[in-house]
Design a protein around this motif. Structure first.
Motif, short mmCIF file in Angstrom:
data_model
loop_
_atom_site.label_atom_id
_atom_site.label_comp_id
_atom_site.label_asym_id
_atom_site.label_seq_id
_atom_site.Cartn_x
_atom_site.Cartn_y
_atom_site.Cartn_z
N ILE A 60 24.88 7.34 22.60
CA ILE A 60 25.61 8.57 22.88
C ILE A 60 24.67 9.77 22.69
CG2 ILE A 60 27.86 7.66 22.25
CD1 ILE A 60 27.52 9.11 19.54
N THR A 61 25.06 10.90 23.27
CA THR A 61 24.33 12.15 23.12
C THR A 61 25.20 13.13 22.35
OG1 THR A 61 23.28 11.77 25.25
CG2 THR A 61 23.15 13.99 24.37
N LEU A 62 24.62 13.73 21.32
CA LEU A 62 25.32 14.74 20.51
C LEU A 62 24.76 16.11 20.86
CD1 LEU A 62 25.10 12.88 17.10
CD2 LEU A 62 27.08 12.99 18.60
N GLU A 63 25.65 17.08 21.09
CA GLU A 63 25.23 18.43 21.46
C GLU A 63 25.83 19.45 20.49
OE1 GLU A 63 26.64 20.99 24.99
OE2 GLU A 63 24.86 19.92 25.71
N CYS A 64 25.06 20.47 20.16
CA CYS A 64 25.50 21.52 19.24
C CYS A 64 26.66 22.30 19.83
CB CYS A 64 24.34 22.46 18.93
SG CYS A 64 24.79 23.77 17.79
N THR A 65 27.63 22.64 18.99
CA THR A 65 28.81 23.37 19.45
C THR A 65 28.68 24.88 19.26
OG1 THR A 65 29.84 23.07 17.29
CG2 THR A 65 30.35 21.45 18.96
N GLU A 66 27.79 25.33 18.39
CA GLU A 66 27.71 26.76 18.06
C GLU A 66 26.63 27.52 18.83
OE1 GLU A 66 27.41 27.35 13.84
OE2 GLU A 66 28.75 25.67 13.45
N ALA A 67 25.66 26.82 19.41
CA ALA A 67 24.52 27.49 20.02
C ALA A 67 24.90 28.29 21.26
CB ALA A 67 23.44 26.47 20.38
N ARG A 68 25.79 27.77 22.09
CA ARG A 68 26.17 28.48 23.32
C ARG A 68 26.93 29.77 23.01
NH1 ARG A 68 27.13 24.14 28.09
NH2 ARG A 68 25.29 22.98 27.55
N LYS A 69 27.72 29.75 21.94
CA LYS A 69 28.46 30.96 21.56
C LYS A 69 27.52 32.09 21.17
CE LYS A 69 32.16 28.11 19.74
NZ LYS A 69 32.74 27.57 18.52
N GLU A 70 26.37 31.71 20.58
CA GLU A 70 25.41 32.72 20.13
C GLU A 70 24.33 33.02 21.16
OE1 GLU A 70 23.95 32.10 16.17
OE2 GLU A 70 25.87 31.31 15.49
N HIS A 112 16.94 25.97 16.57
CA HIS A 112 17.01 27.30 17.15
C HIS A 112 17.83 28.24 16.28
CE1 HIS A 112 15.22 25.59 20.71
NE2 HIS A 112 16.18 24.68 20.76
N LEU A 113 18.87 27.71 15.64
CA LEU A 113 19.69 28.52 14.75
C LEU A 113 19.20 28.45 13.31
CD1 LEU A 113 23.25 27.58 16.08
CD2 LEU A 113 21.88 29.56 16.66
N LYS A 114 18.32 27.51 13.02
CA LYS A 114 17.72 27.30 11.69
C LYS A 114 18.77 27.01 10.62
CE LYS A 114 13.62 29.87 12.70
NZ LYS A 114 13.40 31.13 13.32
N LYS A 146 21.97 30.98 22.33
CA LYS A 146 20.71 30.29 22.05
C LYS A 146 20.66 28.96 22.80
CE LYS A 146 19.52 33.04 18.52
NZ LYS A 146 18.38 33.36 17.79
N PRO A 147 19.47 28.35 22.94
CA PRO A 147 19.40 27.03 23.58
C PRO A 147 20.10 25.98 22.71
CG PRO A 147 17.21 27.97 23.30
CD PRO A 147 18.16 28.88 22.63
N VAL A 148 20.75 25.02 23.35
CA VAL A 148 21.47 23.98 22.60
C VAL A 148 20.48 22.93 22.11
CG1 VAL A 148 23.64 24.28 23.81
CG2 VAL A 148 21.98 22.68 24.69
N SER A 149 20.82 22.31 21.00
CA SER A 149 20.02 21.19 20.51
C SER A 149 20.82 19.92 20.76
CB SER A 149 19.70 21.34 19.03
OG SER A 149 20.85 21.17 18.25
N ARG A 150 20.11 18.87 21.12
CA ARG A 150 20.75 17.58 21.41
C ARG A 150 20.06 16.48 20.62
NH1 ARG A 150 21.80 17.91 27.92
NH2 ARG A 150 23.52 19.38 27.76
N TYR A 151 20.85 15.52 20.19
CA TYR A 151 20.36 14.35 19.48
C TYR A 151 20.92 13.10 20.14
CZ TYR A 151 18.75 17.14 15.50
OH TYR A 151 18.09 18.02 14.70
N MET A 152 20.18 12.01 20.08
CA MET A 152 20.65 10.72 20.54
C MET A 152 21.08 9.91 19.32
SD MET A 152 20.23 10.86 23.79
CE MET A 152 20.31 9.23 24.44
N SER A 153 22.15 9.16 19.48
CA SER A 153 22.67 8.33 18.41
C SER A 153 23.37 7.14 19.03
CB SER A 153 23.63 9.14 17.54
OG SER A 153 24.04 8.40 16.43
#
Length: 55
Positions: free
Chosen positions: A6-16, A44-46, A18-25
């Motif tokens: 599966i691919t996990l994508e950040c939920t808060e980055a688009r609201k701010e 990106h959000l640190k 910034k570029p989204v971060s993605r992880y594979m799991s």
């Protein structure tokens, strides 16, 4: 095989704006039928943010 990649994508980055971060799991389809949410680090959000499974 019950394991699924599966691919996990950040939920808060688009609201701010910034570029989204993605992880594979992976997850076990038989035991976890809902979408996965994990707290992962967004460089990106640190900070750690909620990452949700995307299709």
């Amino acid at each position: 095989m019950p394991r699924e990649i599966i691919t996990l994508e950040c939920t808060e980055a688009r609201k701010e704006g910034k570029p989204v971060s993605r992880y594979m799991s992976s997850r076990n389809k038989k035991t976890q039928t809902e979408r996965v949410e994990k707290k992962k680090y967004n460089p990106h959000l640190k900070r750690h943010t909620i990452h949700k499974e995307i299709k």
